[in-house]
Motif scaffolding. Structure first.
Motif, mmCIF file in Angstrom:
data_model
loop_
_atom_site.group_PDB
_atom_site.id
_atom_site.type_symbol
_atom_site.label_atom_id
_atom_site.label_comp_id
_atom_site.label_asym_id
_atom_site.label_seq_id
_atom_site.Cartn_x
_atom_site.Cartn_y
_atom_site.Cartn_z
ATOM 1 N N SER A 23 0.837 -1.197 0.000
ATOM 2 C CA SER A 23 0.000 0.000 0.000
ATOM 3 C C SER A 23 0.873 1.249 0.000
ATOM 4 O O SER A 23 0.644 2.197 -0.744
ATOM 5 C CB SER A 23 -0.889 0.002 1.249
ATOM 6 N N ALA A 24 1.887 1.224 0.852
ATOM 7 C CA ALA A 24 2.738 2.413 0.986
ATOM 8 C C ALA A 24 3.553 2.660 -0.289
ATOM 9 O O ALA A 24 3.650 3.785 -0.774
ATOM 10 C CB ALA A 24 3.662 2.232 2.192
ATOM 11 N N ILE A 25 4.119 1.592 -0.831
ATOM 12 C CA ILE A 25 4.994 1.752 -1.997
ATOM 13 C C ILE A 25 4.140 1.854 -3.252
ATOM 14 O O ILE A 25 3.366 0.944 -3.546
ATOM 15 C CB ILE A 25 5.949 0.547 -2.103
ATOM 16 N N LEU A 27 2.955 4.949 -6.629
ATOM 17 C CA LEU A 27 3.329 6.072 -7.478
ATOM 18 C C LEU A 27 4.002 7.169 -6.662
ATOM 19 O O LEU A 27 4.824 7.920 -7.163
ATOM 20 C CB LEU A 27 2.081 6.625 -8.164
ATOM 21 N N GLY A 28 3.637 7.249 -5.384
ATOM 22 C CA GLY A 28 4.250 8.243 -4.505
ATOM 23 C C GLY A 28 5.758 8.063 -4.429
ATOM 24 O O GLY A 28 6.506 9.046 -4.327
ATOM 25 N N ASN A 29 6.221 6.834 -4.487
ATOM 26 C CA ASN A 29 7.666 6.568 -4.384
ATOM 27 C C ASN A 29 8.366 6.687 -5.726
ATOM 28 O O ASN A 29 9.486 7.172 -5.815
ATOM 29 C CB ASN A 29 7.919 5.145 -3.873
ATOM 30 N N TYR A 109 -8.290 9.536 -9.000
ATOM 31 C CA TYR A 109 -7.286 10.072 -9.941
ATOM 32 C C TYR A 109 -6.010 9.233 -9.964
ATOM 33 O O TYR A 109 -5.287 9.200 -10.949
ATOM 34 C CB TYR A 109 -6.981 11.554 -9.676
ATOM 35 N N TYR A 110 -5.747 8.533 -8.855
ATOM 36 C CA TYR A 110 -4.554 7.676 -8.790
ATOM 37 C C TYR A 110 -4.633 6.605 -9.878
ATOM 38 O O TYR A 110 -3.642 6.269 -10.524
ATOM 39 C CB TYR A 110 -4.520 7.034 -7.406
ATOM 40 N N SER A 111 -5.838 6.084 -10.077
ATOM 41 C CA SER A 111 -6.018 5.023 -11.063
ATOM 42 C C SER A 111 -5.778 5.527 -12.493
ATOM 43 O O SER A 111 -5.405 4.761 -13.380
ATOM 44 C CB SER A 111 -7.426 4.443 -10.880
ATOM 45 N N PHE A 231 3.077 11.674 4.494
ATOM 46 C CA PHE A 231 1.748 11.084 4.689
ATOM 47 C C PHE A 231 1.325 10.258 3.496
ATOM 48 O O PHE A 231 0.913 9.122 3.607
ATOM 49 C CB PHE A 231 0.684 12.184 4.843
ATOM 50 N N PHE A 232 1.401 10.919 2.340
ATOM 51 C CA PHE A 232 0.921 10.268 1.129
ATOM 52 C C PHE A 232 1.692 8.973 0.892
ATOM 53 O O PHE A 232 1.127 7.915 0.643
ATOM 54 C CB PHE A 232 1.079 11.224 -0.057
ATOM 55 N N THR A 233 3.017 9.074 1.013
ATOM 56 C CA THR A 233 3.840 7.919 0.654
ATOM 57 C C THR A 233 3.649 6.758 1.623
ATOM 58 O O THR A 233 3.766 5.600 1.239
ATOM 59 C CB THR A 233 5.320 8.322 0.529
ATOM 60 N N LEU A 234 3.345 7.059 2.886
ATOM 61 C CA LEU A 234 3.157 5.961 3.840
ATOM 62 C C LEU A 234 1.688 5.544 3.942
ATOM 63 O O LEU A 234 1.324 4.733 4.789
ATOM 64 C CB LEU A 234 3.678 6.358 5.223
ATOM 65 N N SER A 235 0.838 6.096 3.084
ATOM 66 C CA SER A 235 -0.608 5.802 3.119
ATOM 67 C C SER A 235 -1.235 6.161 4.451
ATOM 68 O O SER A 235 -2.069 5.429 4.975
ATOM 69 C CB SER A 235 -0.893 4.312 2.849
ATOM 70 N N LEU A 236 -0.829 7.299 5.021
ATOM 71 C CA LEU A 236 -1.357 7.671 6.339
ATOM 72 C C LEU A 236 -2.383 8.786 6.240
ATOM 73 O O LEU A 236 -2.436 9.502 5.250
ATOM 74 C CB LEU A 236 -0.199 8.138 7.236
ATOM 75 N N GLY A 237 -3.188 8.921 7.283
ATOM 76 C CA GLY A 237 -4.114 10.050 7.375
ATOM 77 C C GLY A 237 -5.502 9.716 6.875
ATOM 78 O O GLY A 237 -6.409 10.527 6.967
ATOM 79 N N MET A 238 -5.690 8.530 6.304
ATOM 80 C CA MET A 238 -7.032 8.201 5.819
ATOM 81 C C MET A 238 -7.522 6.841 6.296
ATOM 82 O O MET A 238 -8.553 6.359 5.853
ATOM 83 C CB MET A 238 -7.086 8.265 4.306
ATOM 84 N N GLY A 239 -6.758 6.231 7.182
ATOM 85 C CA GLY A 239 -7.252 4.982 7.757
ATOM 86 C C GLY A 239 -6.909 3.735 6.962
ATOM 87 O O GLY A 239 -7.422 2.666 7.251
HETATM 88 N N1 PFF Z 1 1.167 5.391 -0.499
HETATM 89 C C1 PFF Z 1 0.753 5.382 -1.877
HETATM 90 C C2 PFF Z 1 1.899 5.873 -2.739
HETATM 91 O O1 PFF Z 1 2.907 6.320 -2.220
HETATM 92 O O2 PFF Z 1 1.772 5.809 -3.952
HETATM 93 C C3 PFF Z 1 -0.491 6.204 -2.107
HETATM 94 C C4 PFF Z 1 -1.595 5.925 -1.125
HETATM 95 C C5 PFF Z 1 -2.107 4.643 -1.030
HETATM 96 C C6 PFF Z 1 -2.040 6.925 -0.287
HETATM 97 C C7 PFF Z 1 -3.064 4.352 -0.068
HETATM 98 C C8 PFF Z 1 -2.990 6.674 0.662
HETATM 99 C C9 PFF Z 1 -3.491 5.381 0.769
HETATM 100 F F1 PFF Z 1 -4.383 5.112 1.661
#
Ligand code: PFF
Length: 465
Positions: A23-25, A27-29, A109-111, A231-239
């Motif tokens: 989940s964390a790894i 497009l953010g990375n 939009y990620y998709s 936050f975004f990269t670790l998938s945090l802040g949205m549960g």
């Molecule tokens: N962490 C993902 C990334 O770095 O691409 C994006 C992401 C996934 C953000 C899941 C939030 C989430 F809940």
């Protein structure tokens, strides 16, 4: 086992780490980190980013997993359970709702971007077979532009990615999510290692490493961008980690799992940057200008040219885009799971029905974003302040507002309102004594909220990052 428990499922030991790291790894990375590192002159930005991961990201990561495993619920239910008898009561469940909203919006939009990686996988295969000509190299920018402006293409690749995501989530936690990440994550690691080893031989490798790790100047907005991105990269802040945490077995160690995920996520961001910068810096300085004017789209408008200038580029480039697509898929699964688990846990829907209906809704919500990138002028003009275009506006709302506010709420709730005894119990169960407990709580109580409030005030005053 009740049907409800069967529907929720639990991860196996390694399953959680792989799924959460998956989940964390994403497009953010691989897409975002390298280009924001470039825009902020590397070096100090990377250092601040590392500090943000350690001091803000890691504590909130543990907090989310604690909440999830303690309650065995998705975010809305989790806060309803834990907030009983706590000041604010049911209001805390708004944080769960915010998380569901964030998952819905981000996935829409990620998709679309994830779909581009599939398209470029195909294009690189084509170039590898038919040859990559000087004209192809010269036209990369314009052909990406026409791809963006082509509504059928945008909607098709967006659909493709949503169908894959829905398919995996429909299969459930163990058969779908865990198995998919079990297969994809090791492949991803192997491909990345091959590409990193390959970059050692690139004439740009030395400069890439220097760029990433030298100490240089950094602006206030650079610091904010580093914190926001953590936050975004670790998938945090949205549960997302609350949801995945709810599938963690009581025998597992939360601190070990949480810190491993942070470590792997950071490692991959640094590896992806090394790969990309080694390719980019292998080009003479004079030829780099256009690369960085389009830094947000380097992945599509520049990288193919550089890949095909390298020996073996015909093999490496499709492999690379495949890797990005896999990384994105293990992230989209978690975004969808946050929303789907609400309907399963709180509304009693079956998993298949929930995944299908929610997936269709998210696809539709993504349509205006997909069309705003070049096809529809009206959608391209939708704006908040200086941010123009439906896609950009939606991304701005989610990344600059929804995730930081969610993270703020989670750190305040866990640091100040959740009984210390409960938090300690969760952190120690499956782990043993956790001597860093006081440090963790201090970071959650003071450092995280203050850092996030600082971002929010900055954004409120019109700052951009
Ligand atoms: N962490 C993902 C990334 O770095 O691409 C994006 C992401 C996934 C953000 C899941 C939030 C989430 F809940």
């Amino acid at each position: 086992m009740s049907t409800e428990v069967q529907q929720r499922g639990t991860f196996g030991r390694l399953g959680f780490i792989l799924a959460a790291a998956g989940s964390a790894i994403g497009l953010g990375n691989i897409w975002k980190f390298p280009y924001i590192a470039y825009e902020n002159q590397g070096g100090s930005f990377v250092l601040v980013y590392l500090a943000a991961i350690l001091l803000i990201g890691a504590p909130i990561m543990l907090a989310e997993i604690v909440i999830g495993r303690r309650t065995q619920q998705s975010p809305v239910g989790a806060f309803l359970v834990l907030a009983k008898g706590v000041a604010g009561g049911k209001l805390w469940s708004l944080l769960g709702w915010l998380g569901i909203g964030s998952g819905f919006v981000i996935l829409s939009y990620y998709s679309i971007i994830a779909g581009w990686t599939v398209y470029y996988f195909g294009r690189c295969l084509g170039w590898a077979m038919n040859g990559f000509t000087a004209a192809d190299a010269a036209n990369l920018g314009s052909s990406f532009g026409s791809f963006l402006a082509n509504p059928e293409m945008q909607l098709t690749f967006h659909a493709l990615f949503m169908v894959a995501t829905v398919g995996v989530v429909m299969m459930g936690v163990k058969a779908g999510i865990e198995r998919t990440t079990f297969i994809l994550m090791p492949i991803l690691a192997v491909i990345l290692v091959i590409l990193v080893v390959n970059s050692f031989r690139s004439p740009g490798f030395g400069e890439a490493i220097h760029f990433l790790f030298h100490i240089g100047p950094i602006s206030a907005s650079g610091v904010l961008e580093a914190v926001g991105h953590s936050f975004f990269t670790l998938s945090l802040g949205m549960g997302a980690m609350i949801t995945y945490g709810s599938y963690v077995s009581r025998k597992d160690s939360i601190p070990k799992a949480g810190l491993t995920i942070c470590f792997l996520d950071t490692l991959i961001a640094l590896m992806a940057s090394t790969i990309m910068f080694s390719i980019i810096f292998a080009v003479p300085v004079a030829e780099r200008a256009d690369t960085f004017q389009r830094s947000a789209t380097i992945l599509f408008t520049t990288l193919p040219r550089m890949f095909f200038a390298l020996p073996g580029g015909g093999v490496l480039s499709p492999v690379f885009y495949l890797l990005v697509a896999f990384a994105a898929l293990t992230s989209t699964i978690s975004l969808l799971e946050v929303v789907v688990s609400y309907f399963i846990d709180r509304r009693g829907w079956g998993r298949k029905k929930a995944a299908f209906i929610v997936g269709a809704g998210i696809y539709l919500f993504g349509v205006p974003s997909a069309l705003s990138l070049g096809y529809s002028e009206a959608l391209g003009r939708v704006a908040i302040g200086s941010r123009e275009g439906f896609f950009t506006v939606v991304d701005y709302l989610a990344s600059n507002w929804m995730l930081p506010i969610g993270g703020l709420g989670i750190s305040i709730f866990t640091g100040w309102f959740l009984a210390g005894r409960i938090a300690r119990e969760e952190l120690e169960e499956g782990h043993g004594p956790f001597p860093l407990f006081a440090v963790w709580r201090f970071l959650l109580r003071f450092v995280c909220p203050l850092a996030i409030l600082w971002i929010i005030v900055f954004v409120l005053r019109g700052g951009a990052f």
